[in-house]
Design a protein around this motif. Structure first.
Motif, short mmCIF file in Angstrom:
data_model
loop_
_atom_site.label_atom_id
_atom_site.label_comp_id
_atom_site.label_asym_id
_atom_site.label_seq_id
_atom_site.Cartn_x
_atom_site.Cartn_y
_atom_site.Cartn_z
N SER A 56 0.85 -1.24 -0.08
CA SER A 56 0.21 -0.39 0.03
C SER A 56 0.58 1.54 0.11
N SER A 57 0.39 2.05 -0.55
CA SER A 57 1.18 3.75 -0.55
C SER A 57 0.00 5.08 -1.08
N TYR A 58 1.00 6.22 -0.61
CA TYR A 58 -0.12 7.43 -0.17
C TYR A 58 0.14 8.57 -0.93
N THR A 59 -0.51 9.28 -1.22
CA THR A 59 0.64 10.65 -2.36
C THR A 59 -0.30 11.61 -1.42
N THR A 60 0.36 13.00 -1.49
CA THR A 60 0.40 14.26 -0.89
C THR A 60 -0.41 15.16 -1.64
N SER A 61 -0.76 15.19 -2.99
CA SER A 61 -1.06 16.13 -3.86
C SER A 61 -2.69 15.96 -3.63
N SER A 62 -3.21 18.05 -3.19
CA SER A 62 -4.66 18.54 -2.88
C SER A 62 -4.34 19.07 -3.53
N PRO A 63 -5.64 20.16 -3.62
CA PRO A 63 -5.88 21.96 -3.96
C PRO A 63 -4.86 22.87 -3.05
N PHE A 78 -5.26 16.74 2.81
CA PHE A 78 -5.83 15.65 1.73
C PHE A 78 -4.73 14.56 1.98
N ARG A 79 -5.29 12.43 1.77
CA ARG A 79 -4.08 11.84 1.55
C ARG A 79 -5.05 10.95 0.43
N GLN A 80 -4.11 10.39 0.06
CA GLN A 80 -4.48 9.76 -1.54
C GLN A 80 -3.90 8.55 -1.11
N LEU A 81 -4.44 7.55 -0.66
CA LEU A 81 -3.77 6.20 0.22
C LEU A 81 -4.45 4.91 -1.06
N PHE A 82 -3.72 3.77 -1.40
CA PHE A 82 -3.48 2.73 -2.56
C PHE A 82 -3.65 1.51 -1.65
N THR A 128 -8.22 4.68 -1.62
CA THR A 128 -8.97 5.02 -0.91
C THR A 128 -8.81 7.13 -0.02
N TYR A 129 -8.95 7.86 0.35
CA TYR A 129 -8.89 8.93 0.60
C TYR A 129 -9.08 9.75 1.61
N LEU A 130 -8.73 10.22 2.22
CA LEU A 130 -8.55 10.96 3.64
C LEU A 130 -8.71 12.67 3.53
N LEU A 131 -9.68 13.27 4.10
CA LEU A 131 -10.36 14.33 4.01
C LEU A 131 -10.46 15.39 5.35
N LEU A 183 -12.49 12.33 7.26
CA LEU A 183 -13.55 11.08 6.80
C LEU A 183 -12.61 10.58 5.97
N LEU A 184 -13.07 9.36 6.12
CA LEU A 184 -12.61 8.15 4.88
C LEU A 184 -13.76 8.03 3.63
N ILE A 185 -13.45 8.29 2.55
CA ILE A 185 -13.54 7.54 1.24
C ILE A 185 -13.01 6.32 0.80
N ASP A 186 -14.63 5.31 1.02
CA ASP A 186 -13.29 3.81 0.38
C ASP A 186 -12.71 3.32 1.10
N PRO A 187 -12.36 3.27 1.82
CA PRO A 187 -11.79 2.13 3.08
C PRO A 187 -11.40 1.13 2.89
N VAL A 188 -10.43 0.18 2.54
CA VAL A 188 -10.28 -1.15 2.49
C VAL A 188 -10.01 -2.35 3.21
N ASP A 189 -10.82 -3.42 3.68
CA ASP A 189 -10.66 -3.98 4.60
C ASP A 189 -9.20 -3.98 4.87
N ARG A 190 -8.45 -4.57 3.72
CA ARG A 190 -7.39 -4.59 4.25
C ARG A 190 -6.14 -3.69 4.52
N THR A 191 -7.15 -3.29 4.81
CA THR A 191 -6.14 -1.73 4.68
C THR A 191 -6.11 -0.70 6.09
N VAL A 192 -7.08 -0.86 7.06
CA VAL A 192 -7.60 -0.78 7.60
C VAL A 192 -7.06 0.15 8.39
N ASP A 193 -6.18 -0.77 8.58
CA ASP A 193 -4.87 -0.51 10.18
C ASP A 193 -3.64 0.36 10.02
#
Length: 261
Positions: free
Chosen positions: A3-10, A17-21, A29-32, A43-53
């Motif tokens: 898993s990974s994440y990027t930090t690009s945001s408005p 803002f974090r974009q997680l993969f 999955t998106y963290l705002l 809030l988290l948008i579209d979280p996946v069970d495998r990456t909850v931790d």
């Protein structure tokens, strides 16, 4: 599993803002969070069970308070992480659209706003991949992040779109007429029907979906999946380059650019 994440945001002093993969299902999955608010609600948008931790660890590190775990639609390719999140953080509320027919603490409808601190997301109905698909759009106003952001789930991907031929919501468009899958064979030649019986998909250009393209051209498009290494697009880019938005026609899946979501 990786898993990974990027930090690009408005540009915004309020929005974190974090974009997680999640690599196995290629899910974003998106963290705002509103970090200008005393409570730093998130809030988290579209979280996946495998990456909850992973997600909850990041939330703790960033010092924000998760209040909502949301889904854009009922997912077929992975298990949502909302239930697991609620078991670990009992105060968190789950959100999904009322039209999805699924269960959640909050069932949202088009036109409603989801507020976290002084920021908010608008709920827009975008059925097509499933009946209950919604797109969450950052609010409009001088105190909201600019450019705007649209979290489109699977209904609009970068240079593609999610499948429309399953989850009880395959509406086909043939010569301008909307029909159900069982009606398709009678409108096609026998040879065409036999060849296409399990692989025919029509991209629905419903007005509910096309609302996305009434947003400003610099609106950032953040989908729930990507398989080609893209992370973000814009309304302007997708209007010009997305091959699924050019015309209504019979498409043979899977060699058509449709995702098998």
């Amino acid at each position: 599993m990786g898993s990974s994440y990027t930090t690009s945001s408005p540009s915004s002093s309020k929005l974190l803002f974090r974009q997680l993969f999640e690599r196995e299902s290629c899910t974003y999955t998106y963290l705002l969070a509103d970090v200008s608010h005393p409570d730093k609600p998130a809030l988290l948008i579209d979280p996946v069970d495998r990456t909850v931790d992973r997600d909850l660890s990041l939330i703790k590190e960033l010092g924000v308070k998760l209040v909502y775990a949301m889904n854009t639609h009922v997912h077929a390719d992975h298990v949502t992480g909302t239930g697991l999140i609620k078991s670990k953080l009992p105060g968190v509320k789950s959100i999904i659209s009322k039209a999805s027919g699924s269960k959640a603490d909050v069932l949202v409808e088009p036109g409603e706003n989801i507020r976290f601190g002084d920021l908010f997301l608008e709920v827009r109905a975008t059925p097509g991949h499933t009946l209950g698909c919604v797109t969450y759009v950052t609010g409009e106003g001088p105190d909201q992040p600019q450019p705007r952001m649209a979290f489109t789930g699977d209904v609009l991907l970068i240079r593609g779109c999610g499948r429309t031929d399953f989850q009880n919501f395959a509406l086909y468009l043939v010569k301008g007429k909307r029909i159900m899958p069982h009606e398709l064979a009678s409108l096609l030649s026998q040879e065409e029907a036999q060849r296409s019986s399990t692989s025919l998909c029509i991209h629905r250009q419903e007005h509910e979906i096309m609302f996305i393209f009434t947003l400003p051209k610099d609106t950032l498009i953040y989908p729930a999946h990507d398989y080609k290494g893209f992370t973000v697009s814009t309304v302007g880019e997708e209007t010009q380059y997305n091959p699924r938005l050019t015309k209504d026609e019979v498409i043979r899946w899977p060699n058509s650019g449709f995702s098998d979501l």
